[in-house]
Design an enzyme around this catalytic site. Structure first.
Site, PDB file in Angstrom:
ATOM      1  N   CYS A  21     -11.431  38.449   1.941  1.00  0.00           N
ATOM      2  CA  CYS A  21     -12.274  37.416   1.196  1.00  0.00           C
ATOM      3  C   CYS A  21     -10.384  36.624   2.507  1.00  0.00           C
ATOM      4  O   CYS A  21     -11.074  35.004   1.822  1.00  0.00           O
ATOM      5  CB  CYS A  21     -10.835  37.480   0.014  1.00  0.00           C
ATOM      6  SG  CYS A  21      -9.650  38.556  -0.369  1.00  0.00           S
ATOM      7  N   ASP A  32      -2.897  35.928   4.822  1.00  0.00           N
ATOM      8  CA  ASP A  32      -1.717  36.530   4.504  1.00  0.00           C
ATOM      9  C   ASP A  32      -1.293  37.833   5.332  1.00  0.00           C
ATOM     10  O   ASP A  32      -0.258  37.963   5.970  1.00  0.00           O
ATOM     11  CB  ASP A  32      -1.210  36.979   2.641  1.00  0.00           C
ATOM     12  CG  ASP A  32      -0.396  35.201   2.118  1.00  0.00           C
ATOM     13  OD1 ASP A  32       0.245  34.789   2.798  1.00  0.00           O
ATOM     14  OD2 ASP A  32      -1.390  35.063   0.911  1.00  0.00           O
ATOM     15  N   GLU A  38      -3.062  42.440   1.266  1.00  0.00           N
ATOM     16  CA  GLU A  38      -2.556  41.543   2.346  1.00  0.00           C
ATOM     17  C   GLU A  38      -1.299  41.383   2.832  1.00  0.00           C
ATOM     18  O   GLU A  38      -0.808  40.437   3.699  1.00  0.00           O
ATOM     19  CB  GLU A  38      -2.568  39.952   1.308  1.00  0.00           C
ATOM     20  CG  GLU A  38      -1.621  40.129   0.216  1.00  0.00           C
ATOM     21  CD  GLU A  38      -2.420  39.036  -0.346  1.00  0.00           C
ATOM     22  OE1 GLU A  38      -2.907  38.078  -0.168  1.00  0.00           O
ATOM     23  OE2 GLU A  38      -2.903  39.596  -1.992  1.00  0.00           O
ATOM     24  N   HIS A  52      -3.563  25.235   1.333  1.00  0.00           N
ATOM     25  CA  HIS A  52      -4.413  25.254   0.629  1.00  0.00           C
ATOM     26  C   HIS A  52      -5.607  24.149   0.286  1.00  0.00           C
ATOM     27  O   HIS A  52      -6.713  24.199  -0.223  1.00  0.00           O
ATOM     28  CB  HIS A  52      -4.142  25.615  -1.289  1.00  0.00           C
ATOM     29  CG  HIS A  52      -3.793  26.908  -0.900  1.00  0.00           C
ATOM     30  ND1 HIS A  52      -2.710  28.056  -0.368  1.00  0.00           N
ATOM     31  CD2 HIS A  52      -5.109  27.654  -1.014  1.00  0.00           C
ATOM     32  CE1 HIS A  52      -3.031  29.466  -0.543  1.00  0.00           C
ATOM     33  NE2 HIS A  52      -4.112  29.668  -1.014  1.00  0.00           N
TER      34      HIS A  52
END
Ligand code: PEP
Ligand code: MG
Length: 571
Positions: free
Chosen positions: A502, A455, A431, A189
């Site tokens: 995404c 993921d 995911e 992140h």
């Protein structure tokens, strides 16, 4: 000079001196003192400096990040000014004739223990505030510098073991030219935040904090993933050139800012952006985004001491929707867990956080948290073109439960007389491999899919996305991934639904031709990747790429896929 190679996490070149972001050594000795008034004076001074620092940080956080981020510093200021904490420290210095460091540590520790053992959650949070503030005051007593990323006021490159999302959120990009860390991957992140802040970053260098000292000159090459420590004159010139070329290229890309994204043979796809806060919307618009494909709402919940209220969330969602006008905004409900923690929820530590209690799993159990978010979203829905998606859906039951709660809250709001949009699409992130495999069943019930490859890849290849040692297994072009992605797109289209992506793969120049050929409808990426992607798609023929589909899906290895795409698209 020495050179390190890491993972290119955010485009661009930065050249500046190093700023080390690390908690300093705060150890001290207990001392007996005769002159207690000097000790009290030292304490008062350390408190004053801490107070003025915190006021500056709070102001900075308010203007650059919004009220909700500033709140944590208000709590710290309250602690600093609280006579019930400060007076006992002074009393201890005087009555026991000890140094200020010892009196501060002992007294603060007593309050921390007391608050931590209380049943009341609010009081337990105060313990965390006292801990934070005590560290700062202690650093000033010991005259060691305490890192304040929000207060950086000269051009630097931040180096750290890792950066938490809230550290990253405090960086002022006017001064912070780039950053580089020991750990992390392209989809960690901090890397994602670097891209939304548009500052060059190289993560996963393993040893930058050992190799570079505060004040060393660094070059961070976020294009190729290199970091150079104390470069030679020639190297500085070379990288300045590279920086200039990058800027020129950016100007070329910018020409397509207001153009739609159309392939050479006339297929339109949507190029939209991933955002973390309402402040990121400006970057989306400046980079020609056709919407928001993923609004990661967890940042609203991070960097603070308590859950955000319904109204706070409503304001954030409304702001994003209003700024985007009639363009689509896909908001993902809370995806906490994995590498995104919320200390105030006090969740027990897990052996495998990425496989544990996170995202929709937590929201379905803590439906108080979930309902608050859904109500805020539904209330905001009349301000723009809102779509809602649930993260980490592994079973149809989870989707059905989440959707039922959403519809219940919609009905509640309508009964209360609050207007809610009637055209909100409800989708899911794909995911988890189980969901990708039975996408056909899901497609009958959802309005859209958004494939979360960050993921999906880690779960399919069983390779932790944060672990550099297994990063060789993190293979977006692995035929297994391509087959799963294809399955999801085909399933969506069979039911007349749309499929987006995404995960970071959507902005990858090797993946883009493959995804275009597979028929992906929406590509959601870091705002800064949009214009290069639009430029690339303009020169690709969808029909030609679609003709390679069967061949690509039956290849043996990721390398084979990559080599094939490079050859066909001259990369
Ligand atoms: C993903 O998993 O691909 C994704 C977009 O979600 P996040 O990176 O926030 O886990
Ligand atoms: Mg994810």
């Amino acid at each position: 000079m020495s050179q390190l190679t890491g993972i290119a996490a955010s485009n661009g070149i930065a050249i500046a001196k190093a700023y080390k972001l690390a908690i300093p050594d705060l150890s001290f000795d207990k001392k007996k003192v005769d002159d207690t008034s000097t000790e009290v004076e030292r304490l008062t001074k350390a408190l004053e400096i801490s107070k003025s620092e915190l006021e500056k940080i709070k102001e900075h956080a308010r203007t650059s990040l919004g009220d909700e981020h500033a709140e944590i510093f208000s709590a710290h200021l309250l602690v600093l000014g609280d006579p019930e904490l400060i007076n006992p420290i002074k009393d201890k210095i005087e009555s026991e004739q000890v140094n200020a460091e010892f009196a501060l540590d002992e007294t603060a520790q007593m309050f921390i223990d007391m608050f931590e053992n209380m049943d009341n959650e609010y009081m337990r949070e105060r313990a965390a505030d006292i801990k934070d503030v005590t560290k700062r005051v202690m650093a000033h007593l010991l005259a060691v510098s305490f890192p304040n990323p929000a207060l950086i006021d000269e051009e630097v490159i931040v180096i750290a073991e890792d950066l938490t999302p809230s550290d990253t959120a405090q960086l002022n990009k006017q001064f912070v030219q780039g950053f580089t860390t020991n750990i992390g991957g392209r989809t960690s992140h901090s890397a994602i935040m670097a891209r939304s802040l548009e500052i060059p970053a190289v993560v996963g260098t393993k040893t930058i904090t050992e190799q570079a000292k505060e004040g060393d000159i660094l070059i961070v090459d976020g294009i190729d993933g290199d970091v150079i420590i104390n470069p030679t004159e020639d190297e500085i010139n070379e990288y300045q050139k590279k920086q200039e070329n990058f800027e020129k290229q950016k100007q070329e890309w910018a020409k397509l800012k207001d153009e739609p994204t159309v392939s050479k043979d006339g297929t339109h796809v949507e190029l939209v952006a991933n955002i973390g806060t309402p402040n990121d919307v400006e970057g989306v618009i400046n980079n020609g985004g056709e919407g928001v494909g993923l609004y990661r709402t967890e940042f609203l919940y991070m960097g603070k001491n308590e859950l955000p209220t319904e109204d706070e969330q409503f304001e954030a969602y409304k702001s994003v929707l209003e700024q985007m006008g009639d363009k689509p905004v896909v908001v993902r409900t809370l995806d906490i867990g994995g590498d995104k923690e919320l200390p105030y929820l006090e969740l027990p530590e897990e052996m495998n956080p990425f496989l544990g209690y996170r995202a929709i799993r937590l929201c379905l159990e803590r439906d108080d948290i979930f309902r608050t978010q859904l109500r805020a979203l539904l209330r905001a829905s009349t301000y723009g073109n809102l779509k809602i998606m649930f993260p980490m859906i592994a079973t149809l039951d989870e989707f059905r439960q989440a959707k039922a709660i959403l519809l219940e809250e919609k009905e509640n709001l309508t009964n209360e007389g609050t207007e809610v949009s009637d055209s909100i699409e409800i989708g899911i992130m794909v995911e988890i491999p189980s969901t990708a495999v039975i996408a056909r069943q899901f497609a009958k019930e959802v309005d859209f899919f958004s494939i979360g490859t960050n993921d999906l890849i880690q779960y399919t290849l069983a390779a932790d996305r944060m672990n550099e040692r297994v990063s060789y297994l993190y293979q977006p072009y692995h035929p297994a991934i391509l087959n799963l992605v294809n399955n999801v797109i085909e399933a969506a289209h069979a039911e007349g639904k749309w499929a987006g992506m995404c995960g970071e793969m959507a902005g990858d120049s090797i993946a883009i031709p493959i995804l275009l050929g597979l028929g992906l409808d929406e590509f959601s990426m870091s705002a800064t990747s949009i214009l290069p992607a639009r430029t690339q798609i303009k020169d690709l023929s969808k029909e030609e790429l679609a003709s390679y589909k069967e061949q690509l899906l039956s290849m043996d290895t990721a390398d084979e896929v990559e080599a094939f795409v490079r050859e066909k698209t001259n990369q």
